[in-house]
Design a protein around this motif. Sequence first.
Motif, PDB file in Angstrom:
ATOM      1  N   MET A 230       0.680  -1.316   0.041  1.00 31.36           N
ATOM      2  CA  MET A 230      -0.132  -0.071   0.100  1.00 31.36           C
ATOM      3  C   MET A 230       0.994   1.186   0.151  1.00 31.36           C
ATOM      4  O   MET A 230       1.923   1.263   0.860  1.00 31.36           O
ATOM      5  N   LEU A 231       0.387   2.243  -0.903  1.00 28.60           N
ATOM      6  CA  LEU A 231       1.107   3.593  -0.846  1.00 28.60           C
ATOM      7  C   LEU A 231       0.025   4.666  -0.744  1.00 28.60           C
ATOM      8  O   LEU A 231      -0.969   4.612  -1.581  1.00 28.60           O
ATOM      9  N   GLU A 232       0.457   5.860   0.156  1.00 28.12           N
ATOM     10  CA  GLU A 232      -0.767   6.786   0.056  1.00 28.12           C
ATOM     11  C   GLU A 232      -0.271   8.053  -0.609  1.00 28.12           C
ATOM     12  O   GLU A 232       0.836   8.105  -1.158  1.00 28.12           O
ATOM     13  N   ASN A 233      -1.113   9.081  -0.726  1.00 33.36           N
ATOM     14  CA  ASN A 233      -0.816  10.054  -1.732  1.00 33.36           C
ATOM     15  C   ASN A 233       0.394  11.006  -1.403  1.00 33.36           C
ATOM     16  O   ASN A 233       1.029  11.546  -2.158  1.00 33.36           O
ATOM     17  N   ASN A 234       0.587  11.220  -0.230  1.00 28.98           N
ATOM     18  CA  ASN A 234       1.892  11.688   0.511  1.00 28.98           C
ATOM     19  C   ASN A 234       3.137  10.998  -0.114  1.00 28.98           C
ATOM     20  O   ASN A 234       4.388  11.824  -0.341  1.00 28.98           O
ATOM     21  N   GLU A 235       2.952   9.884  -0.273  1.00 29.92           N
ATOM     22  CA  GLU A 235       4.386   9.299  -1.091  1.00 29.92           C
ATOM     23  C   GLU A 235       4.185   9.296  -2.363  1.00 29.92           C
ATOM     24  O   GLU A 235       5.078   8.976  -3.124  1.00 29.92           O
ATOM     25  N   LEU A 236       2.939   9.141  -3.063  1.00 29.94           N
ATOM     26  CA  LEU A 236       3.007   8.984  -4.549  1.00 29.94           C
ATOM     27  C   LEU A 236       2.910  10.266  -5.308  1.00 29.94           C
ATOM     28  O   LEU A 236       3.079  10.209  -6.621  1.00 29.94           O
ATOM     29  N   TYR A 237       2.427  11.438  -4.566  1.00 30.28           N
ATOM     30  CA  TYR A 237       2.088  12.538  -5.555  1.00 30.28           C
ATOM     31  C   TYR A 237       2.922  12.968  -6.706  1.00 30.28           C
ATOM     32  O   TYR A 237       4.081  13.057  -6.350  1.00 30.28           O
ATOM     33  N   GLN A 238       2.322  12.686  -7.792  1.00 27.18           N
ATOM     34  CA  GLN A 238       2.981  13.156  -8.970  1.00 27.18           C
ATOM     35  C   GLN A 238       4.562  12.337  -9.433  1.00 27.18           C
ATOM     36  O   GLN A 238       5.436  12.781 -10.227  1.00 27.18           O
ATOM     37  N   ARG A 239       4.576  11.195  -8.619  1.00 26.01           N
ATOM     38  CA  ARG A 239       5.938  10.356  -8.935  1.00 26.01           C
ATOM     39  C   ARG A 239       5.646   9.445  -9.965  1.00 26.01           C
ATOM     40  O   ARG A 239       4.327   9.109 -10.216  1.00 26.01           O
ATOM     41  N   ASP A 240       6.581   8.994 -10.734  1.00 24.49           N
ATOM     42  CA  ASP A 240       6.710   7.628 -11.474  1.00 24.49           C
ATOM     43  C   ASP A 240       6.754   6.497 -10.645  1.00 24.49           C
ATOM     44  O   ASP A 240       7.760   6.363 -10.067  1.00 24.49           O
ATOM     45  N   VAL A 241       5.703   5.856 -10.521  1.00 27.22           N
ATOM     46  CA  VAL A 241       5.589   4.454  -9.906  1.00 27.22           C
ATOM     47  C   VAL A 241       5.922   3.335 -10.707  1.00 27.22           C
ATOM     48  O   VAL A 241       5.243   2.928 -11.836  1.00 27.22           O
ATOM     49  N   THR A 242       6.548   2.230 -10.095  1.00 27.32           N
ATOM     50  CA  THR A 242       7.057   1.202 -10.921  1.00 27.32           C
ATOM     51  C   THR A 242       6.550  -0.067  -9.986  1.00 27.32           C
ATOM     52  O   THR A 242       6.990  -0.175  -8.811  1.00 27.32           O
ATOM     53  N   LEU A 243       6.056  -1.107 -10.710  1.00 30.76           N
ATOM     54  CA  LEU A 243       5.571  -2.393 -10.039  1.00 30.76           C
ATOM     55  C   LEU A 243       6.156  -3.305 -10.791  1.00 30.76           C
ATOM     56  O   LEU A 243       5.969  -3.292 -11.899  1.00 30.76           O
ATOM     57  N   HIS A 244       7.058  -4.161 -10.118  1.00 27.50           N
ATOM     58  CA  HIS A 244       8.007  -5.079 -10.972  1.00 27.50           C
ATOM     59  C   HIS A 244       7.922  -6.309 -10.164  1.00 27.50           C
ATOM     60  O   HIS A 244       8.549  -6.287  -9.102  1.00 27.50           O
ATOM     61  N   ASN A 245       8.080  -7.300 -11.245  1.00 28.98           N
ATOM     62  CA  ASN A 245       8.201  -8.840 -10.861  1.00 28.98           C
ATOM     63  C   ASN A 245       7.437  -9.187  -9.414  1.00 28.98           C
ATOM     64  O   ASN A 245       7.968  -9.543  -8.180  1.00 28.98           O
ATOM     65  N   LEU A 246       6.067  -8.996  -9.374  1.00 25.79           N
ATOM     66  CA  LEU A 246       5.099  -9.229  -8.415  1.00 25.79           C
ATOM     67  C   LEU A 246       4.482 -10.418  -8.754  1.00 25.79           C
ATOM     68  O   LEU A 246       4.050 -10.621  -9.904  1.00 25.79           O
ATOM     69  N   LYS A 247       4.152 -11.256  -7.553  1.00 24.76           N
ATOM     70  CA  LYS A 247       3.062 -12.487  -8.010  1.00 24.76           C
ATOM     71  C   LYS A 247       2.126 -12.747  -6.787  1.00 24.76           C
ATOM     72  O   LYS A 247       2.871 -12.593  -5.619  1.00 24.76           O
ATOM     73  N   ASN A 248       1.072 -12.869  -7.214  1.00 24.77           N
ATOM     74  CA  ASN A 248       0.290 -13.026  -6.059  1.00 24.77           C
ATOM     75  C   ASN A 248       0.043 -12.126  -4.978  1.00 24.77           C
ATOM     76  O   ASN A 248       0.046 -12.272  -3.756  1.00 24.77           O
ATOM     77  N   CYS A 249       0.117 -10.782  -5.439  1.00 30.42           N
ATOM     78  CA  CYS A 249      -0.046  -9.524  -4.613  1.00 30.42           C
ATOM     79  C   CYS A 249      -1.042  -8.607  -4.822  1.00 30.42           C
ATOM     80  O   CYS A 249      -1.520  -8.655  -6.050  1.00 30.42           O
ATOM     81  N   THR A 250      -1.458  -7.956  -3.915  1.00 26.56           N
ATOM     82  CA  THR A 250      -2.519  -6.810  -3.956  1.00 26.56           C
ATOM     83  C   THR A 250      -1.960  -5.443  -3.830  1.00 26.56           C
ATOM     84  O   THR A 250      -1.241  -5.458  -2.781  1.00 26.56           O
ATOM     85  N   ILE A 251      -1.964  -4.744  -4.662  1.00 29.19           N
ATOM     86  CA  ILE A 251      -1.313  -3.410  -4.421  1.00 29.19           C
ATOM     87  C   ILE A 251      -2.212  -2.218  -4.447  1.00 29.19           C
ATOM     88  O   ILE A 251      -2.916  -2.142  -5.461  1.00 29.19           O
ATOM     89  N   GLY A 252      -2.317  -1.496  -3.435  1.00 31.66           N
ATOM     90  CA  GLY A 252      -3.272  -0.402  -3.261  1.00 31.66           C
ATOM     91  C   GLY A 252      -2.525   1.217  -3.350  1.00 31.66           C
ATOM     92  O   GLY A 252      -1.434   1.289  -2.676  1.00 31.66           O
ATOM     93  N   LEU A 253      -3.019   1.849  -4.414  1.00 31.56           N
ATOM     94  CA  LEU A 253      -2.275   2.980  -4.595  1.00 31.56           C
ATOM     95  C   LEU A 253      -3.343   4.385  -4.490  1.00 31.56           C
ATOM     96  O   LEU A 253      -3.985   4.503  -5.444  1.00 31.56           O
ATOM     97  N   LYS A 254      -3.462   4.693  -3.390  1.00 34.85           N
ATOM     98  CA  LYS A 254      -4.392   5.678  -2.839  1.00 34.85           C
ATOM     99  C   LYS A 254      -3.765   7.120  -3.020  1.00 34.85           C
ATOM    100  O   LYS A 254      -3.387   7.794  -2.181  1.00 34.85           O
ATOM    101  N   GLY A 255      -3.543   7.542  -4.446  1.00 36.03           N
ATOM    102  CA  GLY A 255      -2.935   8.737  -4.847  1.00 36.03           C
ATOM    103  C   GLY A 255      -2.998   9.127  -5.971  1.00 36.03           C
ATOM    104  O   GLY A 255      -3.372   8.603  -6.929  1.00 36.03           O
ATOM    105  N   VAL A 256      -2.413  10.281  -6.243  1.00 37.05           N
ATOM    106  CA  VAL A 256      -2.136  10.969  -7.682  1.00 37.05           C
ATOM    107  C   VAL A 256      -0.629  10.592  -8.175  1.00 37.05           C
ATOM    108  O   VAL A 256       0.422  11.208  -7.501  1.00 37.05           O
ATOM    109  N   MET A 257      -0.491   9.990  -9.453  1.00 39.93           N
ATOM    110  CA  MET A 257       0.854   9.459  -9.832  1.00 39.93           C
ATOM    111  C   MET A 257       1.019  10.447 -11.114  1.00 39.93           C
ATOM    112  O   MET A 257       0.106  10.605 -11.859  1.00 39.93           O
TER     113      MET A 257
END
Length: 389
Positions: A230-257
């Motif tokens: 999980m990542l929140e907006n204070n970490e995500l705001y307008q950043r380039d986000v990469t999810l790489h080599n993941l298996k059986n995962c749930t990824i929550g991205l609550k923010g503006v990227m």
Amino acid sequence: MSIAIRTAFWVVTFGGLGLALFKVVKPDDELLKKFDESSKHTDTRKFSHDTIAILKQATDQSSELKRLSKRDAQRLEKIQKAHKAREEVNVSNENEDYFAGAFKIKSESIEDLLSQVPTLEINILPSHFDNIKREVNELQKYVVTSSFFLKEFNMRKYLGIVQNLQTKCYELEDRYAPRKKFGFTRKKLPKSHCEKQNSLDENDGAGKTDSNKWDEKLFGFDNKENVLLMLENNELYQRDVTLHNLKNCTIGLKGVMGTLHLTNLDNCIILSGPVTSSVFVEKCTHCKIVTACQQLRMHTSHKCDIYLHVTSKGIVEDCTEIRTAPYNLYYQDLEKHFNMSSLDKNVNNWNSLDDFNWLAPDVPSPNWSILDATQRISNWNDWWFRVPS
């Protein structure tokens, strides 16, 4: 005893009595009437009457002065509040005027950079487009951070201008300097599966870091299995986000990227807030992706369901069994994040993808389809905390 002495005596007596009565109770006309009736001497009665009337008048004048003073104080306070309000309006107008001038200079500078694109050499274009994207992102941040004094109508107008600049930038980039990793070339694939994979790897890796390797400069998650992320907006705001080599995962991205890159994901659930520019999907299988963006680029992916909000047309290549549905994610600050991203909520091309492997305009592509309404997930609330099985 002479008349003069008696008169003086009664004047002093009744004057003192009247003053005492006035201190205890404020005399009115009824009291004066009773006092008149009790007096036996006409001159004394008249004198006492006049004395009390004078005292009453003096008291009434004092009360009137107090009332006037109170009214003047209230009027002064009202004037001061009005003056303060005018000052605040003037300051707001001055801020908006300054902002409008600065925004115009910045946007015209970006327009100038965009106009230079056709005249530049190919080897210079990638860095030139990166510079334009930085400038556009900075301009967008400038608008968002000025929201406390901008009127809502003006803020939407400025964000619309920023979005138009972003769109123009990506259109020019696709035309003059398409990224090789997502260039969607239409070369014939070799018959051998190994040769096909090698060809794709060479094409995708040309001029870029190998997509199977994690660069420490990247921000996001790499090489995880069977976990909730999980990542929140204070970490995500307008950043380039990469999810790489993941298996059986749930990824929550609550923010503006700024952008979102999904690479080598297997059986993952991605619940994403709005992305200002593009979402890139590569080599993903059996995934559920919920995202909102300006552009979607999907490459070599299979059996994925995408709940999508995209303001331009999404593009797929070398993909099979892709199913789309409208974006239906919800979390507490989603509406706020949409406003910050400048994405138009009224424009959604979730059901209109371009398949670069299918050139027949009058026949639907067999590589993607619309997910049947009975098979869609209508509520994602429980999925934030569920690891895919």
